[in-house]
Design a protein around this motif. Structure first.
Motif, PDB file in Angstrom:
ATOM      1  N   PHE A  31     -15.385 -16.098   7.155  1.00 32.00           N
ATOM      2  CA  PHE A  31     -14.593 -14.986   6.619  1.00 32.00           C
ATOM      3  C   PHE A  31     -14.125 -14.078   7.749  1.00 32.00           C
ATOM      4  O   PHE A  31     -12.978 -13.606   7.743  1.00 32.00           O
ATOM      5  N   SER A  32     -14.963 -13.845   8.735  1.00 31.35           N
ATOM      6  CA  SER A  32     -14.599 -12.984   9.860  1.00 31.35           C
ATOM      7  C   SER A  32     -13.479 -13.583  10.693  1.00 31.35           C
ATOM      8  O   SER A  32     -12.790 -12.862  11.422  1.00 31.35           O
ATOM      9  N   ALA A  33     -13.289 -14.909  10.594  1.00 32.32           N
ATOM     10  CA  ALA A  33     -12.237 -15.585  11.362  1.00 32.32           C
ATOM     11  C   ALA A  33     -10.887 -15.580  10.639  1.00 32.32           C
ATOM     12  O   ALA A  33      -9.880 -16.030  11.207  1.00 32.32           O
ATOM     13  N   LEU A  34     -10.838 -15.099   9.407  1.00 31.65           N
ATOM     14  CA  LEU A  34      -9.558 -15.036   8.683  1.00 31.65           C
ATOM     15  C   LEU A  34      -8.636 -14.016   9.338  1.00 31.65           C
ATOM     16  O   LEU A  34      -9.090 -13.091  10.018  1.00 31.65           O
ATOM     17  N   PRO A  35      -7.314 -14.163   9.142  1.00 26.98           N
ATOM     18  CA  PRO A  35      -6.356 -13.261   9.789  1.00 26.98           C
ATOM     19  C   PRO A  35      -6.652 -11.787   9.487  1.00 26.98           C
ATOM     20  O   PRO A  35      -6.860 -11.410   8.336  1.00 26.98           O
ATOM     21  N   PHE A  36      -6.674 -10.996  10.546  1.00 24.80           N
ATOM     22  CA  PHE A  36      -6.998  -9.568  10.466  1.00 24.80           C
ATOM     23  C   PHE A  36      -5.718  -8.759  10.366  1.00 24.80           C
ATOM     24  O   PHE A  36      -4.745  -9.020  11.062  1.00 24.80           O
ATOM     25  N   SER A  37      -5.731  -7.769   9.498  1.00 20.24           N
ATOM     26  CA  SER A  37      -4.561  -6.911   9.311  1.00 20.24           C
ATOM     27  C   SER A  37      -5.036  -5.476   9.129  1.00 20.24           C
ATOM     28  O   SER A  37      -6.232  -5.221   8.915  1.00 20.24           O
ATOM     29  N   THR A  38      -4.111  -4.526   9.237  1.00 21.40           N
ATOM     30  CA  THR A  38      -4.453  -3.126   9.014  1.00 21.40           C
ATOM     31  C   THR A  38      -3.486  -2.497   8.016  1.00 21.40           C
ATOM     32  O   THR A  38      -2.328  -2.901   7.911  1.00 21.40           O
ATOM     33  N   VAL A  39      -3.993  -1.509   7.292  1.00 23.17           N
ATOM     34  CA  VAL A  39      -3.204  -0.735   6.336  1.00 23.17           C
ATOM     35  C   VAL A  39      -3.590   0.731   6.508  1.00 23.17           C
ATOM     36  O   VAL A  39      -4.780   1.056   6.543  1.00 23.17           O
ATOM     37  N   VAL A  40      -2.607   1.588   6.653  1.00 22.72           N
ATOM     38  CA  VAL A  40      -2.866   3.029   6.673  1.00 22.72           C
ATOM     39  C   VAL A  40      -2.686   3.539   5.250  1.00 22.72           C
ATOM     40  O   VAL A  40      -1.609   3.423   4.672  1.00 22.72           O
ATOM     41  N   ALA A  41      -3.773   4.053   4.681  1.00 22.71           N
ATOM     42  CA  ALA A  41      -3.737   4.411   3.262  1.00 22.71           C
ATOM     43  C   ALA A  41      -4.786   5.470   2.961  1.00 22.71           C
ATOM     44  O   ALA A  41      -5.785   5.611   3.670  1.00 22.71           O
ATOM     45  N   ASP A  42      -4.536   6.200   1.894  1.00 21.95           N
ATOM     46  CA  ASP A  42      -5.458   7.226   1.426  1.00 21.95           C
ATOM     47  C   ASP A  42      -6.523   6.611   0.520  1.00 21.95           C
ATOM     48  O   ASP A  42      -6.373   5.502   0.008  1.00 21.95           O
ATOM     49  N   LEU A  43      -7.596   7.370   0.318  1.00 24.73           N
ATOM     50  CA  LEU A  43      -8.655   6.987  -0.601  1.00 24.73           C
ATOM     51  C   LEU A  43      -8.887   8.154  -1.553  1.00 24.73           C
ATOM     52  O   LEU A  43      -9.178   9.268  -1.111  1.00 24.73           O
ATOM     53  N   HIS A  44      -8.713   7.901  -2.847  1.00 28.08           N
ATOM     54  CA  HIS A  44      -8.840   8.950  -3.862  1.00 28.08           C
ATOM     55  C   HIS A  44     -10.073   8.683  -4.723  1.00 28.08           C
ATOM     56  O   HIS A  44     -10.132   7.688  -5.446  1.00 28.08           O
ATOM     57  N   CYS A  45     -11.061   9.555  -4.614  1.00 29.27           N
ATOM     58  CA  CYS A  45     -12.289   9.403  -5.383  1.00 29.27           C
ATOM     59  C   CYS A  45     -12.148  10.101  -6.726  1.00 29.27           C
ATOM     60  O   CYS A  45     -11.551  11.178  -6.823  1.00 29.27           O
ATOM     61  N   VAL A  46     -12.712   9.517  -7.767  1.00 26.70           N
ATOM     62  CA  VAL A  46     -12.640  10.107  -9.097  1.00 26.70           C
ATOM     63  C   VAL A  46     -13.393  11.434  -9.160  1.00 26.70           C
ATOM     64  O   VAL A  46     -13.154  12.244 -10.055  1.00 26.70           O
ATOM     65  N   THR A  47     -14.275  11.695  -8.194  1.00 29.08           N
ATOM     66  CA  THR A  47     -14.962  12.987  -8.130  1.00 29.08           C
ATOM     67  C   THR A  47     -14.067  14.086  -7.574  1.00 29.08           C
ATOM     68  O   THR A  47     -14.527  15.197  -7.344  1.00 29.08           O
ATOM     69  N   LYS A  48     -12.795  13.748  -7.333  1.00 31.14           N
ATOM     70  CA  LYS A  48     -11.707  14.691  -7.034  1.00 31.14           C
ATOM     71  C   LYS A  48     -11.496  15.000  -5.558  1.00 31.14           C
ATOM     72  O   LYS A  48     -10.739  15.898  -5.226  1.00 31.14           O
ATOM     73  N   PHE A  49     -12.109  14.227  -4.648  1.00 27.62           N
ATOM     74  CA  PHE A  49     -11.725  14.393  -3.248  1.00 27.62           C
ATOM     75  C   PHE A  49     -10.803  13.251  -2.830  1.00 27.62           C
ATOM     76  O   PHE A  49     -10.897  12.134  -3.340  1.00 27.62           O
ATOM     77  N   SER A  50      -9.909  13.560  -1.907  1.00 25.23           N
ATOM     78  CA  SER A  50      -8.995  12.570  -1.344  1.00 25.23           C
ATOM     79  C   SER A  50      -9.092  12.600   0.176  1.00 25.23           C
ATOM     80  O   SER A  50      -9.015  13.662   0.795  1.00 25.23           O
ATOM     81  N   MET A  51      -9.277  11.444   0.770  1.00 29.40           N
ATOM     82  CA  MET A  51      -9.279  11.292   2.221  1.00 29.40           C
ATOM     83  C   MET A  51      -7.965  10.603   2.597  1.00 29.40           C
ATOM     84  O   MET A  51      -7.668   9.520   2.095  1.00 29.40           O
ATOM     85  N   VAL A  52      -7.175  11.242   3.442  1.00 28.22           N
ATOM     86  CA  VAL A  52      -5.822  10.751   3.676  1.00 28.22           C
ATOM     87  C   VAL A  52      -5.670  10.161   5.080  1.00 28.22           C
ATOM     88  O   VAL A  52      -6.369  10.544   6.016  1.00 28.22           O
ATOM     89  N   GLY A  53      -4.731   9.210   5.182  1.00 33.35           N
ATOM     90  CA  GLY A  53      -4.304   8.684   6.465  1.00 33.35           C
ATOM     91  C   GLY A  53      -5.294   7.825   7.209  1.00 33.35           C
ATOM     92  O   GLY A  53      -5.207   7.699   8.435  1.00 33.35           O
ATOM     93  N   ALA A  54      -6.234   7.200   6.518  1.00 35.02           N
ATOM     94  CA  ALA A  54      -7.192   6.326   7.192  1.00 35.02           C
ATOM     95  C   ALA A  54      -6.548   4.974   7.497  1.00 35.02           C
ATOM     96  O   ALA A  54      -5.701   4.492   6.740  1.00 35.02           O
TER      97      ALA A  54
END
Length: 210
Positions: free
Chosen positions: A64-87
Motif C-alpha cells: 500500500f505504501s508503494a501506491l502512487p502518492f498524491s497531495t490535496v490541500v483541503a479543510d477539515l470540518h468537525c461536527v463539533t463545530k471546529f474547522s481546520m483550514v488549508g492543510a
C-alpha cells in the motif's frame, strides 16, 4: 460517479467556513475508544463486497505504501463545530483504489472500515471525488497515531467523522446502510455546507430505505 454539489460550493468560496463552524488553530485530537497499536506485519488494507470481478483485493503495508502518492490541500470540518483550514494531505487518492479494484456497476455506496469495527458509510460519488484521499501525511509529516496513523480517510466536503482514522478497508455496497456514528444519531450524508449534523434533520432519500 458524478461529483456532489457541495464540493462545487467549496471550490467557489475557498476561504468561507460552513455554517455553524469556527476557525481552529492547531489540530485537536478527537476519537472514540483507544488508539490502536500499529503492527506493520499484520496490517492489511482490503477492498471487498460488490467488486467488478467478484474478488477481494488486498495490500499489505509495504504494497500500500508503494501506491502512487498524491497531495490535496483541503479543510477539515468537525461536527463539533471546529474547522481546520488549508492543510496539505498526502497519501493515496480514493480514485486510485477505485481504478485498481473497480466496483461493480450496481454499486451505489461504500462502507469504510477501520480498527475495532468502526465504520462510515457514504455515497459512491462522495468517495470517488478527486479530493478524497487515504492520508498518510499532513503538511509533509507522517500522521501521528492519535491522528490516525498509519491511514485515515479525508473527505473534505463532508464532516470529518465520514473520514475514519486507522482505516483498514472499503466495502462496496449495492444499497446504503448506516455506519457507526450514523447508527448513533448522526446524519447519514453529513454535508457541512447544509449543516447535516444529526439524523433528525434527514429528509426523504437521505437515509437507507427501511
Amino acid at each position: 460517479m458524478g461529483q456532489p454539489g457541495s464540493e462545487e460550493h467549496r471550490a467557489a468560496g475557498e476561504s468561507e467556513l460552513p455554517p455553524g463552524q469556527r476557525l481552529q488553530r492547531g489540530w485537536p485530537v478527537t476519537h472514540y475508544g483507544p488508539v490502536p497499536k500499529f503492527k506493520p506485519d499484520r496490517w492489511e488494507f482490503r477492498v471487498f463486497g460488490a467488486t467488478a470481478d467478484g474478488d477481494k483485493h488486498c495490500w499489505n503495508h509495504e504494497a500500500f505504501s508503494a501506491l502512487p502518492f498524491s497531495t490535496v490541500v483541503a479543510d477539515l470540518h468537525c461536527v463539533t463545530k471546529f474547522s481546520m483550514v488549508g492543510a496539505e494531505w498526502g497519501g493515496v487518492p480514493a480514485r486510485t483504489i477505485l481504478e485498481l479494484a473497480p466496483p461493480a456497476e450496481r454499486v451505489t455506496h461504500v462502507m469504510v472500515w477501520a480498527e475495532y469495527g468502526f465504520s462510515a458509510n457514504m455515497r459512491l460519488a462522495d468517495f470517488a471525488s478527486d479530493r478524497t484521499i487515504f492520508a498518510t501525511h499532513k503538511d509533509g509529516e507522517l500522521l501521528t497515531a492519535e491522528h490516525g496513523f498509519p491511514l485515515r480517510l479525508i473527505v473534505p466536503h463532508l464532516y470529518a467523522w465520514k473520514g475514519p482514522k486507522w482505516v483498514r478497508g472499503v466495502e462496496y455496497m449495492t444499497a446504503d446502510r448506516r455506519g457507526f456514528w450514523e447508527e448513533r444519531g448522526y446524519h447519514n450524508i453529513g454535508d457541512p455546507w447544509r449543516e447535516q449534523r444529526y439524523s433528525y434533520q434527514e429528509e426523504p432519500g437521505d437515509g437507507p430505505e427501511l
